[in-house]
Design an enzyme around this catalytic site. Sequence first.
Site, mmCIF file in Angstrom:
data_model
loop_
_atom_site.group_PDB
_atom_site.id
_atom_site.type_symbol
_atom_site.label_atom_id
_atom_site.label_comp_id
_atom_site.label_asym_id
_atom_site.label_seq_id
_atom_site.Cartn_x
_atom_site.Cartn_y
_atom_site.Cartn_z
ATOM 1 N NE ARG A 248 -23.815 -6.172 -21.019
ATOM 2 C CZ ARG A 248 -22.951 -5.568 -20.223
ATOM 3 N NH1 ARG A 248 -22.580 -4.352 -20.450
ATOM 4 N NH2 ARG A 248 -22.459 -6.206 -19.202
ATOM 5 N NE ARG B 106 -21.682 -4.273 -10.501
ATOM 6 C CZ ARG B 106 -21.287 -4.574 -11.736
ATOM 7 N NH1 ARG B 106 -20.082 -4.215 -12.148
ATOM 8 N NH2 ARG B 106 -22.076 -5.209 -12.561
ATOM 9 C CE LYS C 222 -18.144 -7.159 -19.966
ATOM 10 N NZ LYS C 222 -18.404 -8.295 -19.063
ATOM 11 N NE ARG D 178 -24.355 -9.098 -14.051
ATOM 12 C CZ ARG D 178 -23.465 -8.871 -13.085
ATOM 13 N NH1 ARG D 178 -23.795 -9.078 -11.826
ATOM 14 N NH2 ARG D 178 -22.277 -8.430 -13.369
ATOM 15 N NE ARG E 229 -17.830 -7.042 -9.924
ATOM 16 C CZ ARG E 229 -18.270 -7.133 -11.165
ATOM 17 N NH1 ARG E 229 -17.499 -6.810 -12.175
ATOM 18 N NH2 ARG E 229 -19.498 -7.538 -11.408
HETATM 19 P P1 AP5 Z 1 -14.379 -7.319 -13.918
HETATM 20 O O1 AP5 Z 1 -13.231 -6.741 -14.648
HETATM 21 O O2 AP5 Z 1 -15.147 -6.421 -13.027
HETATM 22 O O3 AP5 Z 1 -15.331 -8.099 -14.936
HETATM 23 P P2 AP5 Z 1 -16.359 -7.563 -16.009
HETATM 24 O O4 AP5 Z 1 -16.252 -8.448 -17.183
HETATM 25 O O5 AP5 Z 1 -16.164 -6.095 -16.229
HETATM 26 O O6 AP5 Z 1 -17.690 -7.894 -15.222
HETATM 27 P P3 AP5 Z 1 -19.034 -7.075 -15.008
HETATM 28 O O7 AP5 Z 1 -19.848 -7.886 -14.030
HETATM 29 O O8 AP5 Z 1 -18.780 -5.648 -14.625
HETATM 30 O O9 AP5 Z 1 -19.637 -7.152 -16.358
HETATM 31 P P4 AP5 Z 1 -21.073 -6.992 -16.643
HETATM 32 O O10 AP5 Z 1 -20.954 -6.963 -18.093
HETATM 33 O O11 AP5 Z 1 -21.992 -8.000 -16.093
HETATM 34 O O12 AP5 Z 1 -21.462 -5.652 -15.824
HETATM 35 P P5 AP5 Z 1 -21.492 -4.132 -16.256
HETATM 36 O O13 AP5 Z 1 -21.003 -3.342 -15.120
HETATM 37 O O14 AP5 Z 1 -20.884 -3.936 -17.580
HETATM 38 O O15 AP5 Z 1 -13.834 -8.581 -13.090
HETATM 39 C C1 AP5 Z 1 -14.703 -9.318 -12.230
HETATM 40 C C2 AP5 Z 1 -13.920 -9.735 -10.969
HETATM 41 O O16 AP5 Z 1 -12.927 -10.683 -11.342
HETATM 42 C C3 AP5 Z 1 -13.177 -8.570 -10.280
HETATM 43 O O17 AP5 Z 1 -13.230 -8.738 -8.900
HETATM 44 C C4 AP5 Z 1 -11.728 -8.706 -10.787
HETATM 45 O O18 AP5 Z 1 -10.793 -8.246 -9.822
HETATM 46 C C5 AP5 Z 1 -11.610 -10.207 -11.011
HETATM 47 N N1 AP5 Z 1 -10.759 -10.547 -12.148
HETATM 48 C C6 AP5 Z 1 -10.640 -9.901 -13.346
HETATM 49 N N2 AP5 Z 1 -9.774 -10.545 -14.144
HETATM 50 C C7 AP5 Z 1 -9.338 -11.641 -13.443
HETATM 51 C C8 AP5 Z 1 -8.431 -12.699 -13.741
HETATM 52 N N3 AP5 Z 1 -7.780 -12.771 -14.919
HETATM 53 N N4 AP5 Z 1 -8.238 -13.644 -12.794
HETATM 54 C C9 AP5 Z 1 -8.877 -13.591 -11.596
HETATM 55 N N5 AP5 Z 1 -9.749 -12.604 -11.258
HETATM 56 C C10 AP5 Z 1 -9.982 -11.635 -12.176
HETATM 57 O O19 AP5 Z 1 -23.043 -3.939 -16.420
HETATM 58 C C11 AP5 Z 1 -23.909 -4.047 -15.302
HETATM 59 C C12 AP5 Z 1 -25.345 -4.047 -15.777
HETATM 60 O O20 AP5 Z 1 -25.631 -2.800 -16.465
HETATM 61 C C13 AP5 Z 1 -25.688 -5.135 -16.804
HETATM 62 O O21 AP5 Z 1 -26.036 -6.350 -16.182
HETATM 63 C C14 AP5 Z 1 -26.886 -4.486 -17.516
HETATM 64 O O22 AP5 Z 1 -28.042 -4.589 -16.744
HETATM 65 C C15 AP5 Z 1 -26.497 -3.017 -17.563
HETATM 66 N N6 AP5 Z 1 -25.789 -2.678 -18.801
HETATM 67 C C16 AP5 Z 1 -24.480 -2.297 -18.946
HETATM 68 N N7 AP5 Z 1 -24.189 -2.072 -20.230
HETATM 69 C C17 AP5 Z 1 -25.320 -2.324 -20.936
HETATM 70 C C18 AP5 Z 1 -25.641 -2.293 -22.318
HETATM 71 N N8 AP5 Z 1 -24.736 -1.973 -23.244
HETATM 72 N N9 AP5 Z 1 -26.899 -2.613 -22.680
HETATM 73 C C19 AP5 Z 1 -27.851 -2.926 -21.758
HETATM 74 N N10 AP5 Z 1 -27.606 -2.991 -20.435
HETATM 75 C C20 AP5 Z 1 -26.342 -2.687 -20.026
#
Ligand code: AP5
Length: 222
Positions: free
Chosen positions: A93, A162, A18, A173, A128
């Site tokens: 979410r 992270r 994402k 998660r 990552r």
């Molecule tokens: P990346 O692009 O970083 O993936 P992502 O989907 O953004 O993954 P996240 O782990 O950041 O999502 P998340 O939703 O768990 O965490 P968030 O930070 O939002 O890609 C991942 C890896 O794969 C990278 O190394 C990239 O280079 C690689 N990659 C990408 N595309 C690829 C491809 N096509 N092929 C190969 N490799 C690839 O949230 C963190 C925490 O915050 C949550 O767990 C929660 O506790 C809290 N939080 C955030 N938002 C909310 C909300 N709205 N409500 C409640 N809690 C929330």
Amino acid sequence: MTVTGLRVIMLGPPGAGKGTQALRLVEKLKIANISTGEMLRNEIRPGTAIGRKASEFIEKGLLVPDEVVVQIVRDRISRDDCRAGYVLDGFPRTVVQAEALDQVGVEVNHAALISVDEEKLVRRITGRRTCPSCGRVWHVDFDPCADGVHCDVCTDVELIIRKDDCEETVRRRLVEYHAKTVPVAEYYRSKGLLRVVDGNGPIDVVFCRLLEALGFVCESEE
Ligand code: AP5
């Protein structure tokens, strides 16, 4: 390309890509990037009250309570740079968060669900590396930085892992995702706004699929 007023939601399991795709999208469309994960981490680093509360949940792989996240998103989308449009990466979410967005009058144009085979997610997340300065993410195998240590954008900044990027937390998660975020996809499907994008394959290929799902022509085909 400048697009006025486009509001896109990025949905998908942890590690689906994402954030990676959101960054490319905002660069191409010149709209604002709103990542709730990044905003929460920006509160955690200096140890604000919001940050202290959020870290209790994030480190356990749990979602932060709706009221905390809804408030920071409401504040953020009221800023001037959001008038040209924005991508919401990681919000909503829960169905409560989606309803809160409706209640403040946000008209969503597309909810893009990046769909990836589950066995690939753990490898994507554990490999990552994140820049603590600009937030850009890299991957040790799939998207490595030039020297394997420093961010290519903020050249002298060392990449970090992270705290919530260990396998055990990723699995928590994923459980949260299935219980609370899959219903959000259904919420947007019922409104005719869900665009499912195959997130398997190279980053550039997925980006092309995303552009096409949103009604744009992918550059490589222009
Ligand atoms: P990346 O692009 O970083 O993936 P992502 O989907 O953004 O993954 P996240 O782990 O950041 O999502 P998340 O939703 O768990 O965490 P968030 O930070 O939002 O890609 C991942 C890896 O794969 C990278 O190394 C990239 O280079 C690689 N990659 C990408 N595309 C690829 C491809 N096509 N092929 C190969 N490799 C690839 O949230 C963190 C925490 O915050 C949550 O767990 C929660 O506790 C809290 N939080 C955030 N938002 C909310 C909300 N709205 N409500 C409640 N809690 C929330």
